[in-house]
Write a protein that holds these residues in place. Structure first.
Motif: not given
Length: 653
Positions: A550, A581, A583, A620, A622, A624, A629, A631, A633
């Motif tokens: 992860d 990444e 997002a 993925g 997310r 919050r 967070p 996650r 994925d």
């Protein structure tokens, strides 16, 4: 006409009074003597208004302009044609007042009738007087709909140029200015910070809302940095209609510089006053800073003893030179037990049991024990850590026993450490001596390879965090480093030859968070590690490196990346991984739910010459959440040509 005039808060208030004055159109204008037949049924549209203006201004006028709001009259308000004429006559002045709040001070406004338009409405019964009440209580509430003609009104608005900020001036009066003139560096820096951080600088468009927000932010800066009684002495925004520019001028009355006094602690029952005092690192007489009190409050909440804590400054002017600080705490219970169940993409399902005693045997220590039982991981960890000491230090004793099954291997490990930690606002330090044992059985093409290793080491871990939020960061950076030196003992081959010797271990992980604009956010990470020793020395597996999982290279199983010997996957002495990444929120209506796209790369190996990074990439979701967070994925491992799901919660530092 004089080209200069003042547009202060009083002007905005007058505009709002103008907008809100028509709680009832009838009450505002009075009901003229008109024939009942001339009155329009309250449930029917009275007229239709078309607004010709830029989109953002059209929304403003459609919401607040009386002529727009009353085209559908509320039940009970009989809007007559004479009242419509009055609304049309008042509209230009209202439009100008509204547009001034957006920085348009020379608009051209025209209101006209442009014929009629057919609309739907509730028709009265045939032959009935529209103004007469119903014949009986049993009469239907709504008659069949009918179509009829109403006047079509047209509002044309040419806003003209939007005014921009020409210049900005900020001055302070009172103790702050006196200290600055006397050469006090902190006072000069604060005045400079207010000027440099001003949110409505030259060449920006002027808006009343931005003007108010900028003033509030500047005053909040003064109040947070030593002057909690600061107020505005005078503020002005002078508009030059000829050049469409605005000159801003502000003068702040700072009030006294507050200095910290004694602590007044409320809420302690089981834990001593010294615990709170050791977390209070400021001396009496120190100038007040809001950030210092917030840091103190955060340390109280992280101490592991309190459910909640608040820290307040007494802002009474009489005590400004020794302002008392009130600390209110809610203690956690002396003992706490937690049972849980979970699922990890790395180690599968698990059951956990955790017990915390915050005063075992009456000692000022916290004892923690955690047992985890899972399909691939079984472990016990225990920790005994002291209450906070002077200098924010804490002593600790910790132990850990674990059995891990992963990728054709079984690892049994144990460790015992004794050390001291220090947790400050941005930096965490941990110094400890550790005894480590590891036994690893790995399946190979020729059978099972077993390595049995022990080590004694001295360690120093250092973490630096500069983030906008520790739980949900979007801007900032973190750096985590680990160093160790020690001596390893090993018996790995059938001849009984010892593979002992000194070693050093280095590890670092750097993460960068940055907003990218237009609701996009970026995260970049790089980590590297190396064990430095002779090739023949056997190092416990827990001190070596694997990649995959992860928080490593997604798209690959946990601990599935490393060097191989005779088909057996082993741990490496060097590590290098990286990740990038992007997002953004999925929608503005649900800002806590994000989607993300990422690329990971890296591997572990016996040496840098043999390091062969592999690639993983995917998308993925997310969430919050309040605890960090969550996650989810889906990643494609380019080297294994397969998709893998990854689940994780929180941030790895």
């Amino acid at each position: 006409m004089n080209a200069w005039r003042s547009t202060l808060a009083a002007g905005s208030a007058a505009a709002l009074l103008c907008l809100g004055g028509c709680a009832s159109v009838s009450a505002l204008f009075g009901k003229p003597d008109t024939e009942p037949a001339a009155a329009i049924t309250p449930t029917e549209p009275v007229y239709r208004l078309e607004i010709d203006a830029p989109r953002d201004l059209r929304a403003l006028l459609g919401t607040y302009l009386d002529l727009s709001r009353y085209q559908n009259a509320p039940a009970g308000d009989e809007v007559t044609r004479a009242e419509v004429d009055r609304l049309m006559a008042a509209a230009p002045a209202q439009v100008r007042s509204l547009l001034e709040t957006e920085g348009y001070f020379a608009p051209e406004v025209k209101v006209s009738r442009s014929g009629s338009v057919t609309v739907d409405g509730d028709a009265p019964p045939a032959g009935a007087n529209p103004a007469a009440p119903p014949a009986s209580a049993s009469a239907p509430a709504h008659a069949p709909s009918h179509r009829h003609q109403v006047p079509q009104l047209h509002l044309q608005v040419e806003p003209g140029p939007q005014a921009v900020i020409e210049r900005f001036e900020f001055n302070a009066v009172g103790p702050l200015q006196e200290a600055a003139e006397a050469g006090d560096l902190a006072a000069r820096v604060l005045i400079a910070q207010v000027r440099n951080e001003w949110q409505l600088p030259p060449e920006w468009a002027f808006r009343q809302s931005d003007w108010s927000s900028a003033k509030n932010a500047a005053l909040a800066k003064l109040r947070a940095d030593g002057y909690p009684s600061a107020t505005w002495g005078a503020t002005s925004a002078r508009v030059d209609e000829a050049t469409h520019s605005v000159a801003l001028a502000l003068s702040a009355d700072s009030g006294a510089l507050y200095r910290l006094g004694s602590l007044d602690i409320d809420g302690l029952q089981h834990y001593g006053v010294s615990t709170v005092n050791h977390l209070w690192t400021l001396r009496p007489g120190t100038p007040y800073r809001e950030a210092d009190l917030l840091d103190f409050q955060d340390r109280l909440q992280k101490a592991g003893l309190f459910e909640g804590a608040s820290v307040l400054l007494d802002t009474a002017p009489a005590t400004s030179q020794a302002a008392p600080v009130t600390v209110r705490v809610r203690e956690l219970t002396l003992q706490q037990a937690t049972l849980g169940a979970g699922l990890s993409a790395n180690t599968g399902p698990r059951l956990t049991a955790e017990h915390i005693h915050r005063q075992p045997f009456g000692w000022e220590w916290i004892a923690k024990n955690k047992l985890e039982l899972g399909s691939k991981l079984k472990s016990w960890s225990g920790e005994l850590i002291s209450y906070p000491l002077e200098g924010l230090y804490r002593n600790l004793i910790a132990g850990h026993v674990e059995r891990l099954e992963a990728v054709k291997e079984v690892r049994d490990s144990a460790s015992l450490r004794i050390g001291r930690s220090q947790d400050t606002t941005r930096i965490e330090r941990l110094t400890f001596a550790e005894v480590t044992h590891s036994k690893l059985d790995t399946a190979s093409d020729t059978g099972t390879i077993t390595s049995n290793n022990d080590a004694l080491s001295g360690n120093y871990h250092w973490i630096y965090r500069d983030l906008d939020s520790v739980l949900l960061p979007t801007d900032g950076q973190t750096l985590s480093t680990q160093t160790a030196v020690g001596y390893a003992l090993s018996r790995r081959d059938t001849s009984g030859t010892d593979h002992n010797g000194p070693f050093a271990r280095l590890y670092g992980r750097y993460t960068l968070y940055r907003p990218l604009g237009a609701a996009w956010y970026g995260t970049a990470r790089i980590e590297a590690g190396q064990v430095i020793t002779r090739q023949a020395v056997g190092i416990p597996d827990t001190l070596l490196f694997r990649a995959g999982g992860d928080d490593s290279v997604r798209g690959y199983a946990y601990r599935s990346l490393g060097p191989t010997t005779d088909g057996a996957l082993l741990s490496g002495r060097v590590l290098l991984t990286g990740s990038a990444e992007v997002a953004r929120p999925i929608s503005a209506h649900n800002p806590s739910l994000w989607w993300a796209a990422f690329v990971d790369a890296g591997n572990a190996a016996d040496s840098w010459q043999h390091l062969r990074p592999v690639l993983g990439y995917g998308v993925g979701l997310r969430w919050r959440s309040p605890v960090g967070p969550l996650r989810v994925d889906m990643a494609y491992g380019d080297d294994v040509h397969a998709w893998r799901m990854h689940l994780s919660v929180g941030i790895a530092f």
